[in-house]
Design an enzyme around this catalytic site. Structure first.
Site, PDB file in Angstrom:
ATOM      1  N   ASN A 247     -17.419  46.561 -11.640  1.00 48.43           N
ATOM      2  CA  ASN A 247     -18.290  46.874 -12.775  1.00 48.43           C
ATOM      3  C   ASN A 247     -18.881  48.256 -12.513  1.00 48.43           C
ATOM      4  OD1 ASN A 247     -20.645  47.278 -14.365  1.00 48.43           O
ATOM      5  ND2 ASN A 247     -20.833  45.081 -14.712  1.00 48.43           N
TER       6      ASN A 247
ATOM      7  N   ASN B  14     -21.271  37.318 -13.844  1.00 46.17           N
ATOM      8  CA  ASN B  14     -22.706  37.167 -14.057  1.00 46.17           C
ATOM      9  C   ASN B  14     -23.204  35.762 -13.698  1.00 46.17           C
ATOM     10  OD1 ASN B  14     -24.239  39.512 -14.821  1.00 46.17           O
ATOM     11  ND2 ASN B  14     -22.924  39.676 -16.625  1.00 46.17           N
TER      12      ASN B  14
ATOM     13  N   GLU C 299     -17.737  46.885 -17.926  1.00 44.69           N
ATOM     14  CA  GLU C 299     -18.882  47.625 -18.470  1.00 44.69           C
ATOM     15  C   GLU C 299     -18.565  49.124 -18.563  1.00 44.69           C
ATOM     16  OE1 GLU C 299     -23.741  47.242 -18.366  1.00 44.69           O
ATOM     17  OE2 GLU C 299     -22.605  46.520 -16.637  1.00 44.69           O
TER      18      GLU C 299
ATOM     19  N   ASP D  44     -19.582  39.016  -8.833  1.00 39.10           N
ATOM     20  CA  ASP D  44     -18.241  39.518  -9.145  1.00 39.10           C
ATOM     21  C   ASP D  44     -17.251  38.664  -8.366  1.00 39.10           C
ATOM     22  OD1 ASP D  44     -18.847  42.366 -10.530  1.00 39.10           O
ATOM     23  OD2 ASP D  44     -20.284  41.945  -8.928  1.00 39.10           O
TER      24      ASP D  44
ATOM     25  N   ASP E  52     -16.828  40.690 -13.539  1.00 39.61           N
ATOM     26  CA  ASP E  52     -18.247  40.413 -13.409  1.00 39.61           C
ATOM     27  C   ASP E  52     -18.535  39.127 -14.180  1.00 39.61           C
ATOM     28  OD1 ASP E  52     -20.983  40.302 -13.425  1.00 39.61           O
ATOM     29  OD2 ASP E  52     -21.302  42.257 -14.369  1.00 39.61           O
TER      30      ASP E  52
ATOM     31  N   ASP F  20     -24.575  49.618 -10.043  1.00 44.84           N
ATOM     32  CA  ASP F  20     -25.309  48.587  -9.317  1.00 44.84           C
ATOM     33  C   ASP F  20     -24.368  47.520  -8.754  1.00 44.84           C
ATOM     34  OD1 ASP F  20     -24.806  47.932 -11.961  1.00 44.84           O
ATOM     35  OD2 ASP F  20     -26.724  46.979 -12.337  1.00 44.84           O
ATOM     36  N   HIS F  21     -23.079  47.613  -9.058  1.00 40.58           N
ATOM     37  CA  HIS F  21     -22.048  46.739  -8.482  1.00 40.58           C
ATOM     38  C   HIS F  21     -21.176  47.544  -7.521  1.00 40.58           C
ATOM     39  CE1 HIS F  21     -22.325  43.336 -11.504  1.00 40.58           C
ATOM     40  NE2 HIS F  21     -23.006  44.289 -12.116  1.00 40.58           N
TER      41      HIS F  21
END
Length: 266
Positions: free
Chosen positions: A11, A158, A38, A228, A156, A257-258
């Site tokens: 991501n 989530n 994303e 993930d 991802d 942030d991933h």
């Protein structure tokens, strides 16, 4: 399969903002397939040329400012399925979001790349949308999976599958990503005939995260979540040689942030 198939998932939180990071990572890592989530860009503005000039093939499904998924592959895929092929529900505004793309590789491995709905909070209408989205994903996989199919789902999700995938289960209790409802939705997908490849190889490994919040110096403290994932069908599971998390890109300047999750199939 005659040779290794190395599938990475990342991501990137905007492909145009993180393009230099992705190109740098690809240059230094021997991967066959990179699944991006994303991407946050419409198809017409996806930076394809940056990959094509380096002999990569690009497949994508995007939308303006939000969501978006893509594949960067060494070989052209045999087939590509995009947005309308999965039966996902529309969002609260009545729009179909760009959250899934699937390819079949020359090794006859089907790879589904997903960017699951975040859900926002347990009392949010977006949480119900998330559960509906996962229900649709389950129905799609129930239709398309088969005992002999070499099938890999990456992306991802989530959802942190268990408390082992959360840096502090008490802090995260009754919050989105770790709720009973979300974990049940993921468990229903696994029950169709898939396996969490990381936990298959490393059932008890702790502090192995793929996401760290930008706030509160979470990465420096390793206050993360493993959201993930890489899920393999039963027929593919025996061919999973390794699953690794590459934390290095999360430390780069202006990082996503991933960080990449890498699944090696041999």
């Amino acid at each position: 399969m005659q040779s290794e198939l190395v599938v990475a998932s990342w991501n990137v939180n905007s492909i145009r903002s993180r393009l230099a990071h992705v190109l740098r990572w690809l240059e230094n890592n021997n991967v066959s397939v990179l699944a991006l989530q994303e991407t946050k860009v419409i198809d017409e503005l996806f930076p394809s040329e940056a990959f094509i000039k380096n002999n990569w093939h690009v497949s994508f499904c995007g939308q303006k400012s939000y969501n978006g998924v893509a594949f960067i592959t060494r070989e052209p895929p045999i087939s590509v399925s995009r947005l309308t092929d999965f039966g996902f529900p529309t969002n609260l505004k009545g729009d179909l979001e760009a959250r899934a793309i699937e390819i079949t590789t020359s090794q006859q491995v089907s790879i589904l790349n997903i960017y699951a709905v975040n859900g926002e909070a347990l009392d949010s209408p977006k949480f119900n949308y998330k559960l509906s989205w996962f229900s649709a994903l389950k129905n799609y996989l129930a239709r398309t999976n088969a005992p002999s199919k070499k099938y890999l789902i990456v992306g991802d999700f989530n959802i942190a599958p268990s408390d082992l995938d959360v840096y502090d289960k008490e802090i995260w209790k009754n919050r989105v990503h770790v709720s009973t409802e979300e974990r049940s939705a993921l468990a229903e997908i696994i029950e169709i005939g898939f396996h969490d490849t990381f936990r298959h190889l490393y059932p008890n490994q702790e502090q192995s995260y793929t996401w760290w919040d930008y706030r509160t110096f979470a990465f420096d403290k390793n206050h993360g979540l493993r959201i993930d994932l890489s899920l393999a069908s039963q027929s593919l599971l025996a061919k999973i040689k390794d699953v690794s998390i590459d934390k290095a890109p999360r430390a780069w300047e202006k990082a996503s942030d991933h960080t990449p999750l890498v699944t090696t199939i041999g």
